[in-house]
Design an enzyme around this catalytic site. Sequence first.
Site, PDB file in Angstrom:
ATOM      1  N   THR A  53      -4.712 -26.999 -34.797  1.00 49.77           N
ATOM      2  CA  THR A  53      -3.765 -28.083 -34.628  1.00 49.77           C
ATOM      3  C   THR A  53      -2.424 -27.660 -35.216  1.00 49.77           C
ATOM      4  O   THR A  53      -2.365 -26.803 -36.083  1.00 49.77           O
ATOM      5  CB  THR A  53      -4.355 -29.339 -35.310  1.00 49.77           C
ATOM      6  OG1 THR A  53      -5.651 -29.558 -34.780  1.00 49.77           O
ATOM      7  CG2 THR A  53      -3.511 -30.561 -35.085  1.00 49.77           C
ATOM      8  N   ASN A  57      -7.903 -27.951 -31.121  1.00 53.69           N
ATOM      9  CA  ASN A  57      -9.058 -28.077 -32.000  1.00 53.69           C
ATOM     10  C   ASN A  57      -9.257 -26.822 -32.851  1.00 53.69           C
ATOM     11  O   ASN A  57      -8.518 -26.619 -33.794  1.00 53.69           O
ATOM     12  CB  ASN A  57     -10.320 -28.474 -31.230  1.00 53.69           C
ATOM     13  CG  ASN A  57     -11.349 -29.117 -32.149  1.00 53.69           C
ATOM     14  OD1 ASN A  57     -10.988 -29.665 -33.177  1.00 53.69           O
ATOM     15  ND2 ASN A  57     -12.613 -29.057 -31.800  1.00 53.69           N
ATOM     16  N   GLU A 113     -11.579 -29.272 -27.390  1.00 60.29           N
ATOM     17  CA  GLU A 113     -11.441 -30.662 -27.841  1.00 60.29           C
ATOM     18  C   GLU A 113     -12.684 -31.499 -27.559  1.00 60.29           C
ATOM     19  O   GLU A 113     -12.849 -32.574 -28.138  1.00 60.29           O
ATOM     20  CB  GLU A 113     -10.220 -31.309 -27.183  1.00 60.29           C
ATOM     21  CG  GLU A 113      -8.911 -30.983 -27.858  1.00 60.29           C
ATOM     22  CD  GLU A 113      -8.833 -31.498 -29.288  1.00 60.29           C
ATOM     23  OE1 GLU A 113      -9.564 -32.425 -29.639  1.00 60.29           O
ATOM     24  OE2 GLU A 113      -8.036 -30.939 -30.057  1.00 60.29           O
ATOM     25  N   ASP A 119     -14.552 -32.920 -30.383  1.00 61.00           N
ATOM     26  CA  ASP A 119     -14.081 -34.112 -31.116  1.00 61.00           C
ATOM     27  C   ASP A 119     -14.804 -35.378 -30.650  1.00 61.00           C
ATOM     28  O   ASP A 119     -14.687 -36.427 -31.276  1.00 61.00           O
ATOM     29  CB  ASP A 119     -12.559 -34.287 -30.964  1.00 61.00           C
ATOM     30  CG  ASP A 119     -11.783 -33.518 -32.036  1.00 61.00           C
ATOM     31  OD1 ASP A 119     -12.403 -33.089 -33.025  1.00 61.00           O
ATOM     32  OD2 ASP A 119     -10.562 -33.344 -31.875  1.00 61.00           O
ATOM     33  N   SER A 166      -9.511 -38.226 -32.155  1.00 62.39           N
ATOM     34  CA  SER A 166      -8.825 -37.207 -32.946  1.00 62.39           C
ATOM     35  C   SER A 166      -8.636 -37.700 -34.377  1.00 62.39           C
ATOM     36  O   SER A 166      -8.858 -38.875 -34.677  1.00 62.39           O
ATOM     37  CB  SER A 166      -7.471 -36.958 -32.278  1.00 62.39           C
ATOM     38  OG  SER A 166      -6.619 -36.271 -33.128  1.00 62.39           O
ATOM     39  N   SER A 167      -8.213 -36.783 -35.248  1.00 67.41           N
ATOM     40  CA  SER A 167      -7.811 -37.171 -36.611  1.00 67.41           C
ATOM     41  C   SER A 167      -6.308 -36.984 -36.817  1.00 67.41           C
ATOM     42  O   SER A 167      -5.807 -37.145 -37.929  1.00 67.41           O
ATOM     43  CB  SER A 167      -8.553 -36.323 -37.645  1.00 67.41           C
ATOM     44  OG  SER A 167      -9.934 -36.549 -37.550  1.00 67.41           O
ATOM     45  N   GLY A 202      -5.353 -29.740 -39.543  1.00 64.27           N
ATOM     46  CA  GLY A 202      -6.426 -29.644 -40.543  1.00 64.27           C
ATOM     47  C   GLY A 202      -7.701 -30.377 -40.210  1.00 64.27           C
ATOM     48  O   GLY A 202      -8.470 -30.709 -41.107  1.00 64.27           O
TER      49      GLY A 202
HETATM   50  N1  GLY Z   1      -8.834 -31.512 -32.957  1.00 60.58           N
HETATM   51  C1  GLY Z   1      -8.526 -31.937 -34.259  1.00 60.58           C
HETATM   52  C2  GLY Z   1      -8.213 -33.389 -34.260  1.00 60.58           C
HETATM   53  O1  GLY Z   1      -7.448 -33.816 -33.443  1.00 60.58           O
HETATM   54  O2  GLY Z   1      -8.762 -34.128 -35.013  1.00 60.58           O
END
Ligand code: GLY
Length: 459
Positions: free
Chosen positions: A270, A290, A309, A312, A341-342, A361
Amino acid sequence: KAPLAAHRDMYLNAGGEVIPGLSINGPLAAGIPGQPAALAHIAQHYGRLPLADTLAPAIELARNGFLVDAYYQRMVRFRLPQLQRFPAAAQQFLQHNEVPVVGHRIVQPDLAFTLEAIAQKGAAGFYQGEVAEKLIAGVRQAGGIWTQKDLDQYQVVEREPLVGHYQGHRIVSVPPPSSGGVVLLQMLNMLQALDIEQHSPVQQTHLLVEVMRRAYQDRAHYLGDSDFVEVPVPRLLDQGYAQQRAADISPQRASVSPPMAVSTEKGSDTTHFSILDTSGNRVAATLSINYPFGSCFVVPGTGILLNDEMDDFSTKPGTPNAYGLVGNEANAIAPGKRMLSSMTPSFIEHDDWLAILGTPGGSRIISMVLLGALETMQGKEVDAWVARPRFHHQYLPDVIQFEPDALSTDIQQALANKGHTLKALSDTYGNMQAIRWDKKNQRVSAAADPRGLGTAQVE
Ligand code: GLY
């Protein structure tokens, strides 16, 4: 987005168990990319310059290459067997099929060609015509399930950001299908209810961990793509709910993360940029493929490295993904759905100043932004936000992960005495990029995380 041929159990074997690696490596791990559509959308609706101008430096870099450094080597080592598995990836990112030496030049002529097509034709340069044909053929030949219909149907969605408040500050962050904004605001609401500032450093760390545990638990239970499932955002962000959620935090003892209640209700890599221009326009942009090197699959003839992705999504309710995150039915795979996502691109607004921040991260993004945001709101300098030592709890696994030297021996001991399990990490994590605009004194300061490769520029 999940391809239209994706389905809920696509990464499970006949016995209903997750097939290791299938949602992480190779073309079956790749969601339908949104970045080309987003770049075209931004240029068309918000930019002053055409894509041909804004993509020119990237095209130059793809054509003329960049030099391998120690960080690049480290990431290649992490993903080497997978990069070696796919010839176009090995050709593009390795040297004689091995980790390139420092100073080796990585040139990507196929990528330059694809970027040229986007520069000239906008989104159609990627989702239609020659590049699209190569994408579909290459993905399918290697066992993937994309079709032209997936590319035809990809649409950018503009969404209202989430807004929360913490001690006189206004926090603006990302809505679902990222979990970042909901989890960040929920944690701040609980911290406000606990009046965190008045506690000792040990107690503050304990409370922060307990707050992270609860918000990440709700993430696992409730969050998913709100275009597909009902995500109870107003309830999760309600102050009364935060008080209720924080009420069972013991000052003395660590809670125990309960097992994931699997519900059948329908319900790094990311990158982050923070940008402010002379007109006061601001951007907090987080983009993700990702894992480092995504799925490690380069579509032959396009230079495009596909994301992974799909990992996720919750491939099976209650089973951890590559970041150890668990999820529920809300984040189950469905055709055309976006994965949870985060990413947590955020603004913090005060009468006199404005902050822009975010970081890569994986699952730790949200706790990093929380720690950075607290520094921001305590009036620290921008360098301190990005450099702050980090610790993290994500509900499951039930451990506090922390960077080397992030917690003093005394604090570690005090937390262990309260019943917390601690896991010292061998390395640091994250790469926060932040800007502070002091509106009163017309001063802009910016900082790039000392852990990463980014740079901060004020012109
Ligand atoms: N792929 C990392 C996130 O979006 O959480």
